[in-house]
Write a protein that holds these residues in place. Structure first.
Motif, PDB file in Angstrom:
ATOM      1  N   LYS A   1       0.807  -1.221   0.000  1.00 18.69           N
ATOM      2  CA  LYS A   1       0.000   0.000   0.000  1.00 18.69           C
ATOM      3  C   LYS A   1       0.839   1.269   0.000  1.00 18.69           C
ATOM      4  CE  LYS A   1      -2.248  -1.311   3.741  1.00 18.69           C
ATOM      5  NZ  LYS A   1      -3.220  -1.233   4.841  1.00 18.69           N
ATOM      6  N   TYR A   2       2.010   1.188   0.608  1.00 20.89           N
ATOM      7  CA  TYR A   2       2.859   2.361   0.762  1.00 20.89           C
ATOM      8  C   TYR A   2       4.246   2.026   0.249  1.00 20.89           C
ATOM      9  CZ  TYR A   2      -0.824   4.049   3.801  1.00 20.89           C
ATOM     10  OH  TYR A   2      -2.022   4.455   4.302  1.00 20.89           O
ATOM     11  N   GLN A   3       4.689   2.803  -0.711  1.00 19.45           N
ATOM     12  CA  GLN A   3       6.027   2.556  -1.232  1.00 19.45           C
ATOM     13  C   GLN A   3       6.801   3.862  -1.332  1.00 19.45           C
ATOM     14  OE1 GLN A   3       5.373   0.333  -4.787  1.00 19.45           O
ATOM     15  NE2 GLN A   3       4.654  -1.439  -3.620  1.00 19.45           N
ATOM     16  N   LYS A   4       8.116   3.725  -1.304  1.00 18.36           N
ATOM     17  CA  LYS A   4       8.949   4.921  -1.424  1.00 18.36           C
ATOM     18  C   LYS A   4       9.015   5.324  -2.889  1.00 18.36           C
ATOM     19  CE  LYS A   4      11.529   4.882   2.680  1.00 18.36           C
ATOM     20  NZ  LYS A   4      12.461   4.282   3.495  1.00 18.36           N
ATOM     21  N   ASP A   5       8.811   6.605  -3.134  1.00 14.99           N
ATOM     22  CA  ASP A   5       8.932   7.056  -4.520  1.00 14.99           C
ATOM     23  C   ASP A   5      10.393   7.392  -4.811  1.00 14.99           C
ATOM     24  OD1 ASP A   5       7.540  10.358  -3.882  1.00 14.99           O
ATOM     25  OD2 ASP A   5       9.465   9.484  -3.360  1.00 14.99           O
ATOM     26  N   GLU A   6      10.614   8.011  -5.970  1.00 16.02           N
ATOM     27  CA  GLU A   6      12.009   8.221  -6.395  1.00 16.02           C
ATOM     28  C   GLU A   6      12.732   9.198  -5.487  1.00 16.02           C
ATOM     29  OE1 GLU A   6       9.408   8.460  -8.417  1.00 16.02           O
ATOM     30  OE2 GLU A   6       8.980  10.581  -8.269  1.00 16.02           O
ATOM     31  N   ASN A   7      11.999   9.986  -4.717  1.00 19.70           N
ATOM     32  CA  ASN A   7      12.674  10.896  -3.781  1.00 19.70           C
ATOM     33  C   ASN A   7      12.867  10.260  -2.415  1.00 19.70           C
ATOM     34  OD1 ASN A   7      12.635  12.908  -5.736  1.00 19.70           O
ATOM     35  ND2 ASN A   7      10.555  13.491  -5.141  1.00 19.70           N
TER      36      ASN A   7
END
Lengths: 673, 117, 222
Positions: free
Chosen positions: A557-563
């Motif tokens: 459900k929650y993932q780290k984006d490119e930042n």
């Protein structure tokens, strides 16, 4: 659905040959009604039944507590005679420990663990049902004593020789000994089942260090049960042999040492208290992260300290015996080990606090109960550490200071955690949440009442009020605080009534359609059980979940984006499974409840007439054979399906544990079909 | 379950997963018999100060042999060993502690009034 | 002080509703998901149970060791140890030890598909076990005739309880072996279910190793 006696099924063995099955009856196929519950092997129904029966005993144990507090409301109370008081406090403790907290933990373990590890059921579903029914009959058996001459009166710890026939002539202690043997078999059977399930039936990718903490704590608890129960089995056997067959184990005239009972009991008894608290530690390790929206702080440390507590718990038992005449060297050694065991627990407390720290906290009812565990258990733990200092304990022991300690850890710790679990997992089990407002009333009234009841006991204890006395005198000066304590107990009662109202109201509302159905993931949870619909479909998972991470569902459900920032990529309810598949499930079975019913007959026979024991043994043997030889649901099913194989070894267990009740050489059997 | 053929006549040939051959097991049994004979010998012959240690060592060795070979633990997955050995070790350690406490650490002077014990 | 990040709960970026968190994978091709360790549930159960049983016997043995020489004002009769017939018990112990061998041979033979041989070894094991039990019964009745009964004194209670528990374990094992023999005869268990025999074998060997301890600690060590 009616049951018909079908012609024997043909078994097609893997080698291709066919053999007639030897089962006399086909397995039941009830899907609705009371029979769907009585013959079920579904871990979820079994979990619910454990919980429901435990709540019934909680009511009864609570009444026993209120009787105690009414008696102690005033000096020289006249509500109970001394003999009655002994029975009531004995049964209050016995009931709460063995018939409430342990089965409530079993309820959660049974319901939740397979879901958290991504399994369809436990390793041995029939054995699971067996454990439930043995527990049910064991609790009934134990409480039959009230109607058959009086309850056990030796305290929940039943020190011999005080509990021998000379000093405890009624049948009460026999009911105690055999009732606990029966209940112990249930726990042992459940322990083996859960250990094998957790080791061997995890979803692909779920390594041990990706398992939720609740499952980990349950695993530790099952090992504690596995290894501690035999010791109390032996203690109770020795007591029963003395009482029923004139053995001399606790006959001081024959040279017996009363310390033997104490050692045996507490070698079990201390791991037992960790058995009581670790499940609740597991529950709050689930709820605190969810309602702080932060991962659990120090997952591996919490897991390791849980295992450490389980392990170190074997080295502290004689701190229950500091004034029993052990001698200074033993006392010093156990005092030191007891101090050490505070460390892993303290570590957990700190980790839970760190979990909440900096989190976005929502004060739902499960969260409130969870936070109260952290604080109340800390208080109980502090008094516990005070007891570990043996010279101080010499003053504290056998006073209400100890009563305060263990109620803070067991009520303020274990029970609060269990309530947290109830509110947290209620929607998963039943499809709707309990009412938040009523829940908050329940929580606050119980919290206040609990502290009013057990807080002053610290004072009373240090003032010298002794445990297990049916009355105190007006000259003792205990009046005021006892009055407060008793008022507190009735405040707790009010809180529990509100809880009962909550349950009934929401259930009625759900049936009437006025309460909305909960979605799969009402709390934005982290673990696998929230990835399937509420209430849980019978088959649990449509598709086997493949896991790559700790808190895997959260990472879906929650993932780290490119930042590197955490972003929500999916709503739990949108990505939850739909429950629309229909895989094959293990069939219900008659035999677990039949087998379970043999045990109280055997025990009653040992108290009254051996004919009954004989009948009980026949029932047992018939059930074991019936179980081993009954047809598979699906002859092609093989291991690991959750389906029971005829070559299960549940029988090895029973035959083993049947030895625990003294009996003649009858050899009822454990065939392996 | 896999097959061990009798025609492996090497006696104690240890196949990776399959344990010993039948002859190998018979040899183990003979070893156990010899060890038992030595144990019984302590009844007839005075071993002096070595009696108790010998008996204990022989007991442990026999125990170990049956577990490793007859019960196959040596060739099986370690998980089985962990399950069993945990119970065994707990049993030994806890009851050794209990025995020590009961037998060796009692207060020889007794619990007189005023003395902490 | 570092600013605390708010979790972007309200700003869902890509909410993907068409994908399940856990959809079908190749694991669903199995009728039955493979067991995590690849080991048999039943065998694991038996090992867990035997681990538990270690504590049962440790408690009983410790109780015996503690109580075997204790006397009180009411003590009467001799201790069990004074009546031991070591040569006799040695033969019994040897018999039980050999029964472990025959048990292993039963397991290996069914592993090779030699059903008749397995049945023979199973019966032999059961018979040897029965001989052991007969020896126990003989021994105990002998003690009884010499005045040492279950209730005679604390030492005798402890002795008979310990050996009685062991004897009941053996007896249950014998019943299991005979039942196994019968089920194999009827074809309910073939070579493909040889593990069943192995699991019963584990129980039988355990009973043997408990006796190894009892024989040493109770009978031989003075």
């Amino acid at each position: 659905m009616a049951i018909t006696e079908e012609p024997p099924l043909i078994l097609e063995l893997e080698s291709g040959e066919t053999k007639p099955s030897t089962g006399a009856f086909a397995r039941p196929t009830y899907a609705k009604g009371w029979r769907a519950w009585v013959f079920t092997v579904d871990h979820k129904k079994i979990g619910i039944m454990y919980g429901a029966v435990a709540m019934f005993w909680f009511l009864w144990g609570g009444i026993e507590a209120l009787l105690i507090r009414t008696q102690l409301l005033t000096p020289n109370g006249t509500v109970l005679t001394a003999e009655q008081y002994n029975q009531i406090f004995t049964m209050h403790g016995t009931t709460m420990v063995f018939l409430v907290v342990m089965p409530l933990a079993a309820a959660f373990a049974n319901y939740i663990v397979p879901l958290q590890i991504g399994a369809r059921d436990v390793a041995f579903p029939r054995m699971n049902a067996l454990g439930l029914w043995i527990f049910v009959f064991g609790g009934i058996f134990l409480n039959l004593s009230w109607f058959l001459g009086g309850g056990p009166d030796g305290g929940w710890f039943a020190y011999a020789p005080n509990t021998s026939v000379t000093f405890s002539p009624g049948a009460g202690m026999d009911f105690y000994a055999m009732g606990l043997q029966i209940a112990g078999i249930a726990s042992l059977v459940g322990a083996i089942n859960l250990i094998v399930t957790i080791i061997n039936m995890r979803a692909p990718g779920m390594t041990l260090l990706r398992m939720p903490v609740f499952t980990w704590m349950i695993l530790v608890v099952q090992f504690l049960l596995l290894f501690a129960l035999p010791v109390i089995t032996v203690a109770l056997v020795l007591l029963s042999l003395d009482r029923t067959f004139d053995a001399n184990f606790f006959n001081v005239g024959m040279g017996a040492d009363p310390l033997l009972w104490q050692h045996l009991f507490w070698i079990f008894g201390h791991p037992e208290v960790y058995i009581l608290i670790l499940p609740s530690f597991g529950i709050v390790s689930e709820t605190l992260p969810v309602f702080s929206r932060k991962p659990l702080f120090g997952y591996s440390v919490i897991v390791i300290s849980g295992a450490a507590i389980g392990f170190m718990g074997w080295g502290v038992w004689a701190h229950h015996m500091f004034v029993s005449g052990l001698g200074p060297v033993s006392v010093a050694a156990f005092s030191a080990t007891t101090m050490f065991i505070a460390v892993p627990t303290g570590v957990k407390i700190l980790n839970w606090i760190a979990t909440m720290w900096g989190g976005k906290i929502t004060f739902t009812v499960p969260m409130m109960f969870s936070i109260s565990l952290v604080s109340m258990f800390t208080i109980g733990g502090l008094s516990g550490v005070m007891h570990s200092v043996a010279p101080a304990d010499t003053q504290q022991t056998d006073t209400y200071f100890i009563v305060a300690h263990f109620h803070y850890v067991l009520f303020g710790g274990a029970l609060m955690g269990l309530f947290a679990g109830m509110y947290y997992w209620w929607p998963k089990a039943f499809g709707y949440k309990l009412n938040e407002t009523l829940g908050k009333w329940h929580f606050w009234i119980v919290l206040v009442g609990f502290n009013l009841t057990f807080g002053p006991m610290h004072i009373l204890g240090l003032q010298g009020m002794a445990r297990r006395h049916s009355r105190y005198g007006p000259e003792d000066g205990f009046d005021f605080w006892n009055l407060m304590v008793s008022i507190g107990a009735f405040v707790i009662l009010i809180g529990m009534i509100i809880f009962a109202i909550n349950i009934v109201k929401t259930w009625l509302g759900y049936k009437a359609g006025t309460i909305e159905q909960s979605p799969a993931d009402p709390w934005d949870g982290r673990t696998l059980e929230w990835s399937i619909p509420s209430p849980t479909p019978e088959h649990n998972f449509d598709y086997v979940p493949v896991v790559t991470d700790l808190d895997d569902f959260w990472h879906k459900k929650y993932q780290k984006d490119e930042n590197g920032k955490l972003r929500k990529v999916a709503d739990g309810n949108a990505i939850a499974q739909l429950g629309d598949q229909h895989p094959h499930l293990p069939s219900p079975s008659y035999w677990p409840i039949v087998l379970a019913s043999g045990l109280p007959l055997i025990a009653l026979g040992l108290i009254y007439t051996l004919w009954l024991t004989g009948i009980g043994l026949l029932v047992l043997v018939a059930a074991i054979y019936g179980w081993s030889l009954e047809p598979h649901t699906d002859p092609d099913a093989s291991h690991g399906h959750g389906d029971d194989h005829d070559d299960d070894e549940p029988d090895g267990d029973h035959s083993e544990n049947l030895i625990d009740s003294p009996k003649d050489e009858s050899t009822e059997e454990a065939p392996v079909g | 379950m896999d097959v061990i053929t009798d025609s492996h006549v090497e006696g104690n040939v240890e196949h990776e997963d399959h344990g010993l051959s039948d002859l190998g097991y018979i040899k183990i049994a003979l070893l156990l018999a010899v060890l038992t004979a030595i144990e019984v010998l302590t009844y007839f012959v005075d071993f002096g100060v070595l009696e108790v240690p010998s008996l204990l060592i022989l007991m442990v060795v026999k125990f170990q042999i049956v577990i490793s070979y007859f019960m196959h633990l040596k060739f099986d997955n370690k998980i089985f060993s962990y399950l069993f050995i945990t119970g065994l070790v707990l049993a030994v350690v806890v009851f050794a502690a209990m025995a020590t406490s009961l037998v060796f650490w009692t207060d020889p002077a007794g619990c007189d009034a005023g003395r902490f014990c | 002080m570092k600013a605390r990040r708010r979790l972007p709960l309200d700003n869902a970026t890509e909410v993907n509703t068409s994908q399940l968190a856990y959809g079908p994978t190749e694991w669903d091709d199995y009728d039955v998901p493979p067991l995590t360790t690849g080991l048999s549930n039943e065998k694991m159960t038996m090992w867990a149970f035997l681990g538990s049983d270690c504590l049962l016997f440790a408690s009983l043995i410790s109780t015996y060791l503690l109580l075997r020489n204790r006397v009180g004002p009411d003590t009467d009769g001799s201790t069990a140890a004074e009546l031991f017939d070591i040569p006799f018990t040695s033969v019994s112990s040897f018999v039980l030890l050999m029964s472990s061998l025959t048990m292993v041979l039963a397991v290996t033979s069914i592993g090779r598909g030699e059903i008749e041989r397995c049945k023979m070894w199973l019966l032999t094991t059961a018979t040897l076990g029965a001989v052991f039990i007969a020896g126990q019964v003989y021994e105990f009745t002998g003690f009884y005739r010499e005045g040492l009964g279950f209730t005679t004194n604390i030492s005798s209670s402890a002795f008979f309880t310990l050996t009685g528990f062991h004897g009941v374990h053996v007896s249950l094992g014998i019943v299991m072996l005979v039942t196994l023999w019968s089920l194999i005869s009827r074809g309910n268990i073939g070579a493909e279910r040889a593990e069943t025999v192995e699991i019963i074998g584990l129980y039988w060997h355990f009973v043997d190793i408990v006796w190894i301890v009892i024989f040493a600690v109770v009978y031989l060590i003075p």
